[in-house]
Design an enzyme around this catalytic site. Structure first.
Site, mmCIF file in Angstrom:
data_model
loop_
_atom_site.group_PDB
_atom_site.id
_atom_site.type_symbol
_atom_site.label_atom_id
_atom_site.label_comp_id
_atom_site.label_asym_id
_atom_site.label_seq_id
_atom_site.Cartn_x
_atom_site.Cartn_y
_atom_site.Cartn_z
ATOM 1 N N ASP A 198 55.583 55.382 -6.047
ATOM 2 C CA ASP A 198 55.876 56.625 -5.965
ATOM 3 C C ASP A 198 54.885 57.785 -6.529
ATOM 4 O O ASP A 198 53.615 57.130 -6.645
ATOM 5 C CB ASP A 198 57.187 57.040 -6.938
ATOM 6 C CG ASP A 198 56.949 56.654 -8.437
ATOM 7 O OD1 ASP A 198 55.757 56.480 -8.651
ATOM 8 O OD2 ASP A 198 58.043 56.364 -9.205
ATOM 9 N N SER A 199 55.280 58.919 -6.992
ATOM 10 C CA SER A 199 54.207 59.864 -7.425
ATOM 11 C C SER A 199 53.405 59.258 -8.586
ATOM 12 O O SER A 199 52.193 59.749 -8.698
ATOM 13 C CB SER A 199 54.787 61.282 -7.715
ATOM 14 O OG SER A 199 55.564 61.613 -6.453
ATOM 15 N N HIS A 236 52.988 65.958 -1.598
ATOM 16 C CA HIS A 236 53.470 67.093 -2.523
ATOM 17 C C HIS A 236 53.013 68.452 -2.186
ATOM 18 O O HIS A 236 52.137 68.878 -1.692
ATOM 19 C CB HIS A 236 52.769 66.780 -3.993
ATOM 20 C CG HIS A 236 53.315 65.611 -4.606
ATOM 21 N ND1 HIS A 236 52.667 64.466 -4.052
ATOM 22 C CD2 HIS A 236 54.303 65.217 -5.291
ATOM 23 C CE1 HIS A 236 53.140 63.437 -4.943
ATOM 24 N NE2 HIS A 236 54.111 63.710 -5.504
#
Length: 219
Positions: A134-135, A91
């Protein structure tokens, strides 16, 4: 005097007999030349008309036709099968609060499978499916089509660089697994059968702006 006139008249008549065939021959040659020229021009005109007609009948394929042809060719005549292994999610720290990034997952465990081929220009086409964490550490599937323009800077061509795009569909837990179309940039560095590929998901502050990369092995 009369005798002289008669002689001149006979001489004129004889000359006319010799000249008439000559004029006839020249006239025939001119007629033949004109006919040949007309035939040549007609043939050239017909050829031009045929080429123009063929061009009108066979226009250059549109973007969608080329895309459809590439998809069909990749699916029906793949040159290799591919294993995908997600490697890293990052990120962008310039677009996120630290409180957000501290709790996000950046280890996208998962796997994927696909087929691929190189076209006549040496460019890469692929169809693939992949699933990864995923995140939020939830499973996210994605599938689609990938294209890369390839460059081979070395003579042995073992090292390749690619730049292109991927278009497909993904689903996320935080969006209730509703199918979402995606169109993302794609870049890679390859050595023989191994490729390191990556994309960047653009976004706004505290949303999106994620670098995602994976390994791809051809077999």
């Amino acid at each position: 005097m009369r005798l002289i006139l008669i002689s001149h008249s006979r001489l004129f008549a004889l000359s006319a007999l010799f000249l008439i065939p000559t004029f006839d021959s020249l006239s025939a040659e001119n007629t033949l030349t004109d006919s040949t020229t007309l035939i040549d021009r007609t043939t050239q005109s017909d050829s031009t008309t045929q080429r123009d007609s063929k061009t009108r009948r066979d226009p250059a394929p549109s973007f969608w036709q080329r895309a459809s042809n590439n998809l069909s060719e990749t699916w029906q005549h793949p040159q290799s099968q591919d294993l995908y292994v997600p490697a890293i999610t990052w990120h962008n720290r310039w677009t996120y609060d630290r409180a957000k990034t501290d709790k996000y997952n950046e280890r996208p465990w998962g796997a994927g499978f696909g087929v691929s081929r190189l076209d006549s220009d040496g460019d890469w086409h692929a169809l693939y499916v992949m699933a990864f964490k995923d995140s939020f550490n939830k499973w996210e599937p994605i599938g689609g089509y990938g294209y890369e323009k390839r460059w081979r800077p070395l003579e042995n061509q073992d090292i390749q660089f690619g730049l292109g795009f991927t278009a497909g569909v993904t689903m996320r837990d935080n969006w209730h697994y509703i199918p979402i179309p995606v169109l993302l940039p794609l870049a890679s560095v390859s050595y023989q059968r191994l490729s390191f590929q990556a994309t960047y998901i653009p976004g706004t502050y505290n949303n999106g702006n994620v670098f995602f990369a994976w390994l791809r092995w051809q077999f």
